[in-house]
Design a protein around this motif. Structure first.
Motif, short mmCIF file in Angstrom:
data_model
loop_
_atom_site.label_atom_id
_atom_site.label_comp_id
_atom_site.label_asym_id
_atom_site.label_seq_id
_atom_site.Cartn_x
_atom_site.Cartn_y
_atom_site.Cartn_z
N GLU A 105 -19.46 12.89 13.77
CA GLU A 105 -18.46 12.02 14.41
C GLU A 105 -17.78 11.13 13.38
OE1 GLU A 105 -21.15 13.10 15.90
OE2 GLU A 105 -19.94 14.04 17.44
N LEU A 106 -18.55 10.67 12.39
CA LEU A 106 -17.97 9.79 11.38
C LEU A 106 -16.88 10.53 10.60
CD1 LEU A 106 -21.21 8.07 10.03
CD2 LEU A 106 -19.58 7.15 11.67
N GLU A 107 -17.12 11.80 10.29
CA GLU A 107 -16.13 12.56 9.54
C GLU A 107 -14.95 12.98 10.42
OE1 GLU A 107 -16.21 11.85 6.72
OE2 GLU A 107 -17.47 13.03 5.38
N ILE A 108 -15.20 13.17 11.71
CA ILE A 108 -14.08 13.47 12.62
C ILE A 108 -13.19 12.23 12.75
CG2 ILE A 108 -13.44 14.04 15.00
CD1 ILE A 108 -16.00 15.74 15.14
N GLN A 109 -13.83 11.07 12.85
CA GLN A 109 -13.04 9.83 12.91
C GLN A 109 -12.20 9.66 11.64
OE1 GLN A 109 -16.05 6.84 13.56
NE2 GLN A 109 -16.35 7.45 15.69
N ALA A 110 -12.74 10.10 10.51
CA ALA A 110 -12.02 9.95 9.25
C ALA A 110 -10.70 10.72 9.25
CB ALA A 110 -12.89 10.40 8.07
N GLU B 43 -2.09 12.68 2.31
CA GLU B 43 -2.20 13.83 1.42
C GLU B 43 -1.74 15.10 2.12
OE1 GLU B 43 -6.33 13.37 0.58
OE2 GLU B 43 -5.98 11.75 -0.85
N PRO C 26 -13.97 16.00 5.93
CA PRO C 26 -12.83 15.96 6.85
C PRO C 26 -11.79 17.06 6.58
CG PRO C 26 -13.31 13.76 6.06
CD PRO C 26 -14.24 14.68 5.34
N ILE D 42 0.83 -1.21 0.00
CA ILE D 42 0.00 0.00 0.00
C ILE D 42 0.87 1.26 0.00
CG2 ILE D 42 -1.74 1.33 1.29
CD1 ILE D 42 -2.84 -1.23 0.03
N GLY E 191 -8.46 10.56 11.22
CA GLY E 191 -7.38 9.67 11.65
C GLY E 191 -6.96 8.68 10.58
N ASN E 192 -7.71 8.61 9.46
CA ASN E 192 -7.34 7.61 8.45
C ASN E 192 -6.07 8.01 7.72
OD1 ASN E 192 -7.86 8.95 5.93
ND2 ASN E 192 -10.05 8.51 6.10
N PRO E 193 -5.43 7.06 7.02
CA PRO E 193 -4.11 7.35 6.44
C PRO E 193 -4.11 8.50 5.43
CG PRO E 193 -4.52 4.99 6.47
CD PRO E 193 -5.80 5.65 6.83
N TYR E 194 -5.25 8.82 4.81
CA TYR E 194 -5.27 9.90 3.83
C TYR E 194 -5.13 11.27 4.49
CZ TYR E 194 -6.85 6.57 0.29
OH TYR E 194 -6.93 5.51 -0.58
N TYR E 195 -5.90 11.49 5.57
CA TYR E 195 -5.87 12.81 6.22
C TYR E 195 -4.78 12.86 7.29
CZ TYR E 195 -10.17 12.89 3.66
OH TYR E 195 -11.08 12.79 2.64
#
Lengths: 169, 491
Positions: free
Chosen positions: A57-62, A16, A154, A11, A64-68
């Motif tokens: 909350e779903l977008e705040i959690q996002a 970004e 996000p 991966i 933490g994902n590898p993109y943001y």
């Protein structure tokens, strides 16, 4: 184990470039240059859901994902308001969360930055003010930056956080 | 009396495919509940309607083999405050519904537990556990992560949990009162925000009730696109949960990978529908956005890639000893207990409760696209993860069929507001389980009363049992494996 390592290697890095601050999101005070310089290197955030539908909350959690890759911006979420520099507050503030929000705010050390996230946090949203809800976050605690959207992207939330952190342009 | 007999006496209710309503007297009210329970049915929802100047009524909605059976017990206004027999001895999940109904309407049931539920104005009396070495841990309402607020009171000895008591209602925003008086053709927007992670399920259930009352025939293309949205919502939530479950078991790799896959999916959804989360996409008469053939093909490709990677990650989860150790046996909810508690949806299917509205009472397009019901018997975190893993593949398969076979035609048709007093029911299998919306029309195209019901009502009490004899540090993992809604039940 080999499968895990192979997956990580295949991966690679997907992070970004973070967005730049947007002065249009600022609704309250701007930080002093020196404080901003210190916080900019390590910002701790406490999230408080004060009545949200769980969409924001779903977008705040996002974040933490590898993109943001929020932590790559030297920002992290902490488990106690006492460790936090900034509060990220969602939802119309409902009566049953009013006391909890005020206590979280009181427990947060200065500079007590507050970012209201989402349509409900910024304006009261679909619910507005009613017998069970007090509406926008700024009706209960002072807000520095407001990020509208239902839910906001996000990148916009991150932009709001970075705006709160930056001295006035 | 067999449920079938009650069913035959009922009158068809518009909306959900197979729904009937039945006026009952005070004697029949618990009798129907007993007969439904004896036949293996469950209580889907209970609510009270009380308007100034008219009689109050209490409604019980049951999921039975022939369909949704709604009983209505009228409580005449008069000297005594209205009162009805509680159903908590037959369906334990009724207790909180009855307490919430009292807080909203002032109509009391016979339930001995009269503690307020949504009304937080007085201190709450938790049940105390006494004994040597027992102490309490209070958690919330503000939690350590980015999640909704609620309070958990653990009574523990050392690390072992002897009792968990949940105290919810913190995000009560007066949703039901807010619905009343809104234009009925716009209520889907508020329905989508009952629980934001289930926006499609709630707005579809709302529209299903409304369209049934208005005799609106949906164009096939709209129905298929709605199913696309519903399966995308299921897929996105399952991916998020599978990542969070790995993380709570100390496997951060799982969170990184699954949150990446979820983002890939959301970006593809955004490219096709113009929004990452499908709020305000399902609307009365159809769907807000049409999807071009190219966009459908691009979306299907991403879904296919995400499902293939999920298979790979499943193999990694299964052979990771740390994950296996934490998942297996944690938070076990035995099938027998799940049946007694009337647990529904995903959590129910992981404990042997084989119910899925898409299979049991299929509505279009599931009538043409049979769904495989995913059931596990284990009842532990591993079983709830296994149901999610399998449902990702099943939703992937359905999406491929849906996106490649979208019927031609309109994306929406006009809907007229139903007549004053009309009553409809919507029932849609969301990712957590069956979501019900009971809708009653008011004068001049307004809503008289809308009751949205999230399956978390049934499953929250089951979490209090699943945690028993586990250790406190396993609670976040077990709680995540249930992943129940706070906003959806606090209303």
């Amino acid at each position: 184990m080999l499968k895990t390592l192979r997956k990580i290697a295949s991966i690679g890095l997907v992070s970004e470039t973070p967005p730049v601050p947007d002065e249009l999101l600022r609704v309250g005070r701007a930080l002093d240059d020196r404080i901003a310089a210190v916080l900019g290197r390590a910002l701790c955030i406490r999230h408080v859901d004060a009545g949200s539908c769980n969409g924001c909350e779903l977008e705040i959690q996002a974040l933490g994902n590898p993109y943001y890759n929020l932590e790559g911006c030297n920002i992290r979420f902490v488990a106690s308001p006492r460790h936090a520099d900034l509060l990220l507050v969602t939802g119309p503030v409902v009566k049953n969360m009013e006391a909890a929000l005020q206590r979280v705010y009181a427990a947060t050390p200065a500079p007590k930055l507050v970012v209201a996230v989402g349509e409900c946090g910024c304006t009261g949203g679909a619910l507005g003010e009613c017998p069970a809800a007090l509406g926008r976050v700024s009706n209960v605690i002072p807000v520095d930056v407001a990020v509208p959207g239902c839910p906001p992207h996000p990148v916009r939330i991150l932009q709001g956080i970075l705006t709160a952190l930056s001295p006035a342009a | 009396m067999p449920v079938r007999r009650w069913w035959e006496r009922g009158r068809r209710i518009p909306g959900a495919l197979s729904a009937r309503g039945l006026g009952v007297d005070a004697e029949q009210w618990p009798q129907v509940a007993r007969d439904v329970a004896a036949a293996g049915g469950v209580l889907q929802s209970l609510w009270v309607s009380r308007e100034p100047g008219s009689d109050a009524a209490v409604y019980g909605a049951y999921l039975t083999d022939p369909g949704v059976l709604v009983t209505e017990l009228t409580l005449p206004a008069g000297g005594e405050p209205p009162h009805y027999r509680g159903l908590e001895d037959i369906f334990p999940a009724a207790s909180r519904l009855q307490r919430a109904a009292f807080d909203l309407s002032g109509v009391r049931s016979s339930d001995p537990d009269c503690r307020p539920w949504l009304d937080h104005t007085s201190p709450y009396e938790f049940v105390r556990v006494d004994g040597e070495g027992v102490h309490e841990i209070a958690v919330g309402p503000v939690h350590a992560g980015t999640i909704e607020p609620g309070h958990f009171r653990f009574s523990v000895v050392g690390e072992k949990v002897l009792r968990l008591e949940e105290r919810l209602g913190y995000v009560h925003k007066g949703l039901e009162q807010r619905f009343s008086g809104l234009p009925i053709l716009q209520g889907h927007r508020l329905a989508a925000r009952v629980s934001g992670d289930s926006a499609v399920a709630f707005s579809w259930a709302y529209c299903q009730a409304l369209e049934g009352m208005s005799d609106c025939a949906l164009p096939p293309r709209a129905v298929w696109l709605r199913a696309v949205c519903l399966e995308l919502e299921r897929l996105a939530n399952h991916l998020g949960d599978l990542g969070a479950l790995g993380n709570d078991a100390g496997f951060a790799f799982g969170l990184a990978q699954f949150s990446r896959l979820k983002e890939d999916l959301l970006r593809a959804v955004s490219a096709a529908f113009g929004r990452r989360y499908l709020f305000d996409t399902v609307l009365p008469g159809g769907i807000a956005v049409d999807v071009s053939t190219d966009a459908a093909r691009a979306l299907a490709e991403v879904v296919c890639a995400v499902c293939a990677e999920t298979l790979e990650l499943r193999a990694i989860y299964e052979e990771h000893e740390g994950v296996r150790d934490r998942f297996t046996g944690a938070g076990r909810l035995e099938p027998q207990l799940a049946a007694k508690l009337g647990v529904i949806g995903l959590v129910g299917r992981a404990s042997g409760q084989a119910r899925d509205v898409r299979v049991d009472l299929p509505h279009p397009p599931y009538t043409e696209l049979p769904v495989a019901k995913i059931v596990q018997q284990g009842g532990d975190v591993a079983a709830r993860a296994a149901v999610r893993f399998a449902e990702v593949q099943e939703s992937g398969r359905l999406l491929e069929r849906l996106l490649s076979g979208l019927p031609d035609g309109e994306r929406a048709v006009a809907v007229n507001a139903p007549a004053d007093g009309a009553f409809g029911i919507g029932l849609i299998e969301g990712w957590r389980g069956p979501v019900l919306v009971a809708l009653q029309a008011g004068p001049e195209g307004s809503i008289r009363r809308c009751h949205p019901h999230d399956p978390s009502w049934q499953n929250w009490p089951a979490l209090e049992y699943a945690i028993l004899d586990n250790i406190v540090p396993d609670f976040p993992l077990i709680n995540k494996s249930f992943n129940l809604s706070y906003s959806g039940v606090d209303l």
